[in-house]
Write a protein that holds these residues in place. Structure first.
Motif, PDB file in Angstrom:
ATOM      1  N   ASN A 106       0.466  -5.514   5.405  1.00 21.93           N
ATOM      2  CA  ASN A 106      -0.476  -6.072   4.705  1.00 21.93           C
ATOM      3  C   ASN A 106      -1.208  -5.166   3.779  1.00 21.93           C
ATOM      4  OD1 ASN A 106      -0.370  -8.806   5.531  1.00 21.93           O
ATOM      5  ND2 ASN A 106      -1.633  -8.190   7.367  1.00 21.93           N
ATOM      6  N   GLU A 108      -1.258  -2.698   0.294  1.00 19.50           N
ATOM      7  CA  GLU A 108      -0.715  -2.516  -0.834  1.00 19.50           C
ATOM      8  C   GLU A 108       0.591  -1.661  -1.341  1.00 19.50           C
ATOM      9  OE1 GLU A 108      -3.417  -2.236  -4.797  1.00 19.50           O
ATOM     10  OE2 GLU A 108      -2.568  -0.538  -4.607  1.00 19.50           O
ATOM     11  N   SER A 139       0.354  -7.032  -3.294  1.00 22.93           N
ATOM     12  CA  SER A 139      -0.813  -6.736  -2.434  1.00 22.93           C
ATOM     13  C   SER A 139      -0.242  -6.714  -0.791  1.00 22.93           C
ATOM     14  CB  SER A 139      -1.510  -8.329  -2.541  1.00 22.93           C
ATOM     15  OG  SER A 139      -0.674  -9.467  -2.243  1.00 22.93           O
ATOM     16  N   SER A 140       0.928  -7.042  -0.841  1.00 18.72           N
ATOM     17  CA  SER A 140       1.563  -6.882   0.707  1.00 18.72           C
ATOM     18  C   SER A 140       2.921  -6.729   0.515  1.00 18.72           C
ATOM     19  CB  SER A 140       1.126  -8.002   1.579  1.00 18.72           C
ATOM     20  OG  SER A 140       1.878  -9.253   1.000  1.00 18.72           O
ATOM     21  N   GLU A 143       4.786 -10.144  -0.347  1.00 15.45           N
ATOM     22  CA  GLU A 143       4.574 -10.326  -1.943  1.00 15.45           C
ATOM     23  C   GLU A 143       5.509  -9.698  -2.749  1.00 15.45           C
ATOM     24  OE1 GLU A 143       1.277 -11.175  -5.394  1.00 15.45           O
ATOM     25  OE2 GLU A 143       1.263  -9.237  -4.182  1.00 15.45           O
TER      26      GLU A 143
END
Length: 200
Positions: A106, A108, A139-140, A143
């Motif tokens: 989770n 960046e 963001s993770s 993503e």
């Protein structure tokens, strides 16, 4: 590919390459395409690595704050679930390219692309970082691997549905490329999907 991972005082990092890709529901063997994996401390001194599973590599951090892992990826299959690179450009699927740290899913993730000479465009759904058009931020990890990259000199056409812009991108041999026809055909498909699912 070169990646830096913070260690957060862990004696080992257990990095993984997925065995799945978004939208393709079969076990994939992406690790088979990784060659020449090396780990190093911030000064460039090598660090020991051990293959612990078919898709995992353990890196001995030797007490350093970060480690850098570098490797090559064989990318010669045209598919939405794989990566492909040739003289015209590169299509990169994240699950085939980016190692993950299970303890930082989770966090960046930042990616900097260095295009080959003559490749002018980078297309991805990820936002750029502070106006740098070659650096992108996810963001993770999820993503990141759900956001493909196209790196090439490309042409594109856009259309809108309910005020949302969609872009179709083409690169390589464009002699048979009919952008307006392609946009009209794809727009009709998307409109049917919106009616079926109730949203875009």
């Amino acid at each position: 590919v070169s990646a830096t991972f913070p260690t957060r005082n862990r004696p080992f990092l257990e990095l993984f390459l997925p065995v799945w890709t978004p939208g393709s529901h079969l076990v994939r063997e992406y690790m088979k395409n990784v060659e020449g994996l090396l780990a190093a401390d911030p000064s460039g001194a090598p660090l020991p690595t051990t293959r612990t599973r078919k898709n995992r590599v353990r890196v001995n951090t030797a007490g350093h704050e970060s480690v850098r892992v570098s490797y090559r990826v064989y990318a010669n299959e045209t598919s939405v679930r794989t990566s492909f690179v040739d003289v015209d450009g590169a299509f990169l699927t994240g699950t085939t390219i980016f190692f993950g740290d299970p303890d930082s899913m989770n966090a960046e993730h930042v990616v900097r692309i260095q295009p080959a000479p003559g490749w002018k465009d980078i297309k991805t759904p990820l936002p750029t970082s502070k106006g740098d058009d070659r650096t992108f931020v996810a963001s993770s990890y999820d993503e990141l691997v759900d956001s493909p990259f196209l790196i090439a000199t490309s042409t594109s056409v856009t259309f809108q549905i309910d005020g949302v812009e969609h872009e179709i991108v083409n690169y390589g041999n464009t002699t048979r490329w009919e952008p307006e026809r392609a946009a009209a055909d794809v727009q009709r498909l998307f409109e049917v999907q919106r009616e079926l699912w109730g949203s875009l």
